[in-house]
Scaffold this active site. Structure first.
Site, PDB file in Angstrom:
ATOM      1  N   THR A  45      -2.129  58.473  98.179  1.00  0.00           N
ATOM      2  CA  THR A  45      -3.318  57.627  98.338  1.00  0.00           C
ATOM      3  C   THR A  45      -2.961  56.531  99.353  1.00  0.00           C
ATOM      4  O   THR A  45      -1.795  56.111  99.441  1.00  0.00           O
ATOM      5  CB  THR A  45      -3.753  56.999  96.995  1.00  0.00           C
ATOM      6  OG1 THR A  45      -2.608  56.403  96.379  1.00  0.00           O
ATOM      7  CG2 THR A  45      -4.366  58.026  96.065  1.00  0.00           C
ATOM      8  N   VAL A  47      -3.663  53.116 100.064  1.00  0.00           N
ATOM      9  CA  VAL A  47      -3.161  51.762  99.785  1.00  0.00           C
ATOM     10  C   VAL A  47      -1.771  51.834  99.154  1.00  0.00           C
ATOM     11  O   VAL A  47      -0.857  51.087  99.525  1.00  0.00           O
ATOM     12  CB  VAL A  47      -4.153  50.990  98.878  1.00  0.00           C
ATOM     13  CG1 VAL A  47      -3.573  49.635  98.489  1.00  0.00           C
ATOM     14  CG2 VAL A  47      -5.492  50.818  99.568  1.00  0.00           C
ATOM     15  N   CYS A  48      -1.596  52.743  98.202  1.00  0.00           N
ATOM     16  CA  CYS A  48      -0.291  52.901  97.552  1.00  0.00           C
ATOM     17  C   CYS A  48       0.789  53.225  98.572  1.00  0.00           C
ATOM     18  O   CYS A  48       1.926  52.732  98.468  1.00  0.00           O
ATOM     19  CB  CYS A  48      -0.341  54.025  96.518  1.00  0.00           C
ATOM     20  SG  CYS A  48      -1.521  53.749  95.210  1.00  0.00           S
ATOM     21  N   THR A  49       0.465  54.049  99.549  1.00  0.00           N
ATOM     22  CA  THR A  49       1.454  54.414 100.572  1.00  0.00           C
ATOM     23  C   THR A  49       1.916  53.169 101.325  1.00  0.00           C
ATOM     24  O   THR A  49       3.109  52.960 101.549  1.00  0.00           O
ATOM     25  CB  THR A  49       0.848  55.460 101.532  1.00  0.00           C
ATOM     26  OG1 THR A  49       0.489  56.605 100.758  1.00  0.00           O
ATOM     27  CG2 THR A  49       1.819  55.859 102.635  1.00  0.00           C
ATOM     28  N   LEU A  52       4.234  51.063  98.852  1.00  0.00           N
ATOM     29  CA  LEU A  52       5.597  51.569  98.650  1.00  0.00           C
ATOM     30  C   LEU A  52       6.423  51.400  99.917  1.00  0.00           C
ATOM     31  O   LEU A  52       7.622  51.102  99.862  1.00  0.00           O
ATOM     32  CB  LEU A  52       5.560  53.019  98.180  1.00  0.00           C
ATOM     33  CG  LEU A  52       5.316  53.061  96.674  1.00  0.00           C
ATOM     34  CD1 LEU A  52       4.081  53.776  96.295  1.00  0.00           C
ATOM     35  CD2 LEU A  52       6.508  53.616  95.944  1.00  0.00           C
TER      36      LEU A  52
END
Ligand code: BEZ
Length: 224
Positions: A45, A47-49, A52
């Site tokens: 996804t 935003v998560c990328t 992290l």
């Protein structure tokens, strides 16, 4: 482990979990470090990328403060390892060196109250929100913030909070709005005037206010 909300100062519960680098016992993994546990709705996804990737870039800053990051996402360890290749490519990273918990059954998300009821998966199940838990080396919860799935976190802010937590746990100061490492601090309201010279040998400044109360007391940041 109960699923009542955790409060600041609570013992953070231990747990065992599968990660992309094998099974861990959380306390054993932490050893004597602090930890930041931050959760994600799902792998692959956008935003998560970015989040992290940002934490991977900030690893030296976390380690300098004795803090080990660990992420959590509601997919399998195999999925995490495939996703890590995308994260490395996106952020031009040669390595990715912190674990991602595989909470594909949402067990930890439920137990640690990390669900976002406003964001549903394709199956209609609440997604995991973006929780941040800062846990100290005594396994005590020192900070908890919940962001909705649609808002990415600012990890410079998380580092700023860690700096404040580590400073204020030993010095009789609190950090004011927008404080950054090295900035002026506020003398704790609990410090009696008689104790000021001993605690703050370099002196303090008291700002006068209409109430006539002497509570706005400023001092240079004490050395840890
Ligand atoms: C994201 O990581 O981009 C995302 C995930 C779930 C809901 C909204 C955004």
């Amino acid at each position: 482990m109960s699923n009542k909300a955790l409060n600041i100062g609570d013992q953070f519960p231990n747990f065992e979990a599968q990660t992309n680098v094998g099974r861990i016992d959380f306390y054993d993994w932490m050893a004597d470090s602090w930890a930041i546990l931050f959760s994600h709705p799902a792998d692959f996804t956008p935003v998560c990328t970015t989040e992290l990737a940002r934490v991977a870039q900030l690893m030296p800053e976390f380690l300098k403060r004795g803090v080990k990051p660990i992420a959590l996402s509601c997919d399998t360890a195999e999925s995490h390892n495939a996703w890590i290749e995308d994260i490395k490519s996106y952020a031009k990273l040669s390595s990715f060196n912190y674990p991602i918990i595989a909470d594909n059954k949402r067990e930890l998300a439920v137990k640690l109250n990390m669900l976002d009821k406003d964001e549903l998966s394709a199956e209609g199940i609440p997604l995991t929100c973006r929780a941040v838990f800062v846990i100290d080396n005594k396994k005590k919860l020192r900070l908890s913030i919940l962001y909705p799935a649609t808002t990415g976190r600012n990890f410079d802010e998380i580092l700023r909070v860690v700096d404040s937590l580590q400073l204020t746990q030993t010095k009789s100061v609190a950090t004011p709005a927008d404080w950054k490492q090295g900035g002026q601090c506020m003398v704790l309201p609990s410090v009696q005037a008689v104790d000021v010279p001993k605690l703050f040998p370099k002196g303090i400044e008291t700002i006068e206010v209409p109430s006539g109360k002497s509570y706005l007391r400023i001092t240079a940041q004490p050395q840890i």
